[in-house]
Scaffold this motif. Structure first.
Motif, short mmCIF file in Angstrom:
data_model
loop_
_atom_site.label_atom_id
_atom_site.label_comp_id
_atom_site.label_asym_id
_atom_site.label_seq_id
_atom_site.Cartn_x
_atom_site.Cartn_y
_atom_site.Cartn_z
N ASN A 116 0.79 -1.23 -0.13
CA ASN A 116 0.25 -0.03 -0.11
C ASN A 116 0.97 1.11 -0.18
O ASN A 116 2.19 1.14 -0.22
N LYS A 117 0.43 2.33 0.40
CA LYS A 117 1.05 3.88 0.00
C LYS A 117 2.12 3.52 1.32
O LYS A 117 3.36 4.14 1.04
N PHE A 118 1.90 3.08 2.33
CA PHE A 118 2.99 3.28 3.46
C PHE A 118 4.01 1.92 3.22
O PHE A 118 5.37 2.41 3.55
N THR A 119 3.76 0.79 2.73
CA THR A 119 4.63 -0.13 2.66
C THR A 119 5.39 -0.20 1.30
O THR A 119 6.64 -0.93 1.33
N TYR A 120 5.12 0.34 0.67
CA TYR A 120 5.69 0.33 -0.90
C TYR A 120 6.95 0.88 -0.83
O TYR A 120 8.05 0.36 -1.40
N GLY A 121 7.42 2.29 0.08
CA GLY A 121 8.54 2.59 0.03
C GLY A 121 9.55 1.58 0.59
O GLY A 121 10.83 1.32 0.15
N LEU A 135 13.71 16.78 8.98
CA LEU A 135 13.05 15.65 8.14
C LEU A 135 11.84 15.23 8.60
O LEU A 135 11.11 14.95 7.72
N PHE A 136 11.35 15.48 10.06
CA PHE A 136 10.12 15.09 10.33
C PHE A 136 9.05 16.20 9.64
O PHE A 136 8.07 15.76 9.09
N CYS A 137 9.46 17.27 9.11
CA CYS A 137 8.65 18.14 8.65
C CYS A 137 8.69 18.19 7.06
O CYS A 137 7.65 17.92 6.50
N VAL A 138 9.93 17.76 6.40
CA VAL A 138 9.98 17.26 5.13
C VAL A 138 8.59 15.97 4.94
O VAL A 138 8.03 16.29 3.87
N GLY A 139 8.96 15.14 5.49
CA GLY A 139 8.21 13.96 5.73
C GLY A 139 6.61 14.16 5.88
O GLY A 139 5.88 13.81 4.94
N ALA A 140 6.23 15.15 6.77
CA ALA A 140 4.91 15.47 7.07
C ALA A 140 4.42 16.40 5.92
O ALA A 140 3.34 16.20 5.19
N MET A 141 5.37 17.14 5.11
CA MET A 141 4.89 18.00 4.01
C MET A 141 4.53 17.22 2.78
O MET A 141 3.62 17.23 2.05
N MET A 144 11.82 10.47 -3.50
CA MET A 144 11.50 11.35 -2.03
C MET A 144 9.98 11.01 -1.94
O MET A 144 9.53 10.74 -0.70
N HIS A 145 9.19 11.01 -2.94
CA HIS A 145 7.70 10.78 -2.80
C HIS A 145 7.43 9.14 -2.42
O HIS A 145 6.79 9.00 -1.66
N ILE A 146 8.15 8.51 -3.06
CA ILE A 146 8.10 6.90 -2.75
C ILE A 146 8.55 6.90 -1.24
O ILE A 146 7.62 6.13 -0.59
N GLY A 147 9.35 7.14 -0.71
CA GLY A 147 9.83 7.42 0.71
C GLY A 147 9.23 8.17 1.60
O GLY A 147 9.90 8.56 2.70
N ARG A 148 8.09 8.88 1.40
CA ARG A 148 7.68 9.87 2.30
C ARG A 148 7.37 9.40 3.88
O ARG A 148 7.89 10.09 4.54
N TYR A 149 6.88 8.30 3.88
CA TYR A 149 6.27 7.81 5.10
C TYR A 149 7.81 7.49 5.53
O TYR A 149 7.76 7.50 6.90
N MET A 150 8.72 6.90 5.15
CA MET A 150 9.94 6.57 5.70
C MET A 150 10.58 7.62 6.24
O MET A 150 11.12 7.80 7.35
N LEU A 151 10.51 8.76 5.50
CA LEU A 151 11.13 9.93 5.91
C LEU A 151 10.72 10.60 7.13
O LEU A 151 11.11 10.99 8.09
N PHE A 152 9.24 10.58 7.06
CA PHE A 152 8.44 11.01 8.26
C PHE A 152 8.61 10.24 9.29
O PHE A 152 8.83 10.75 10.44
N MET A 153 8.86 8.98 9.51
CA MET A 153 9.11 8.16 10.60
C MET A 153 10.42 8.19 11.01
O MET A 153 10.97 8.24 12.44
N MET A 154 11.41 8.40 10.16
CA MET A 154 12.67 8.71 10.57
C MET A 154 13.24 9.85 11.32
O MET A 154 13.76 9.87 12.14
N GLY A 155 12.48 10.97 10.65
CA GLY A 155 12.20 12.16 11.51
C GLY A 155 11.75 12.12 12.96
O GLY A 155 12.44 12.80 13.84
N PHE A 156 10.63 11.36 13.11
CA PHE A 156 10.04 11.40 14.28
C PHE A 156 11.16 10.70 15.35
O PHE A 156 11.21 11.22 16.40
#
Length: 193
Positions: free
Chosen positions: A32-37, A80-86, A106-118
């Motif tokens: 899905n959108k989350f697991t694809y990256g 990183l969190f803000c870039v992923g959230a955006m 970066m679009h493919i890994g958006r959830y990964m960036l979001f979680m890495m920032g968190f």
């Protein structure tokens, strides 16, 4: 062998038929959108074969956390969190636009960036680091004699501000900022991480 047969030669060919590893069943993972990256990240190391465990699930759970432990910094993690959230916030708009290779990755890994920032923010709070500078959020539980008047010299020993074992001697969250000025700071932080 056919070449030798047409030439009417009695000597057999030296080429042996080696059994081929195919046909093997193809591998397909529903994402899905989350697991694809995370699946694409795992695929860069190799695609699991049929009936093998898919490590993408474990990667989704552990990779962002371990990145945060390694990268632990509130300021850089917040970026990183803000870039992923955006990117997560604008995902519908970005899916319909034409992107270059870097933006698409970066679009493919958006959830990964979001979680890495968190997790980098979380670990940065534990390490008391913001843009590689130590934070003194709750005040240190150690003090040097003469530190208020600037009379501290290299080699001086810090003394606890409260009796050992009492509630006042325990730092409320994360590492005491006194570790940022010790001679064994790097050794301690690396072993702590």
């Amino acid at each position: 062998e056919k070449a030798h047969a047409s030439m009417d030669m009695a000597m057999p060919s030296f080429v042996d038929h080696v059994p081929q590893p195919w046909p093997t069943a193809p591998t397909h993972f529903v994402t899905n959108k989350f697991t694809y990256g995370f699946q694409e990240f795992v695929n860069t190391y190799g695609i699991p074969r049929y009936r093998e465990a898919n490590p993408a699930l474990f990667t989704a759970a552990t990779f962002p956390f371990l990145f945060g432990v390694m990268y632990g910094d509130i300021g850089h993690g917040l970026f990183l969190f803000c870039v992923g959230a955006m990117m997560v916030w604008n995902e519908k708009k970005n899916e319909n636009s034409k992107m270059d290779e870097l933006a698409e990755g970066m679009h493919i890994g958006r959830y990964m960036l979001f979680m890495m920032g968190f997790f980098a923010i979380y670990a940065g709070m534990i390490y008391n680091d913001c843009f590689s500078l130590g934070l003194n959020l709750f005040g240190s539980r150690w003090a040097f004699y003469g530190q208020d008047s600037g009379e501290v010299e290299e080699g001086d020993v810090a003394m606890p501000t409260a009796e050992y074992g009492s509630n006042e001697s325990v730092y409320p969250f994360g590492l005491d900022p006194i570790w940022h000025v010790t001679s064994n700071e790097l050794l301690f932080f690396n072993s702590f991480k």
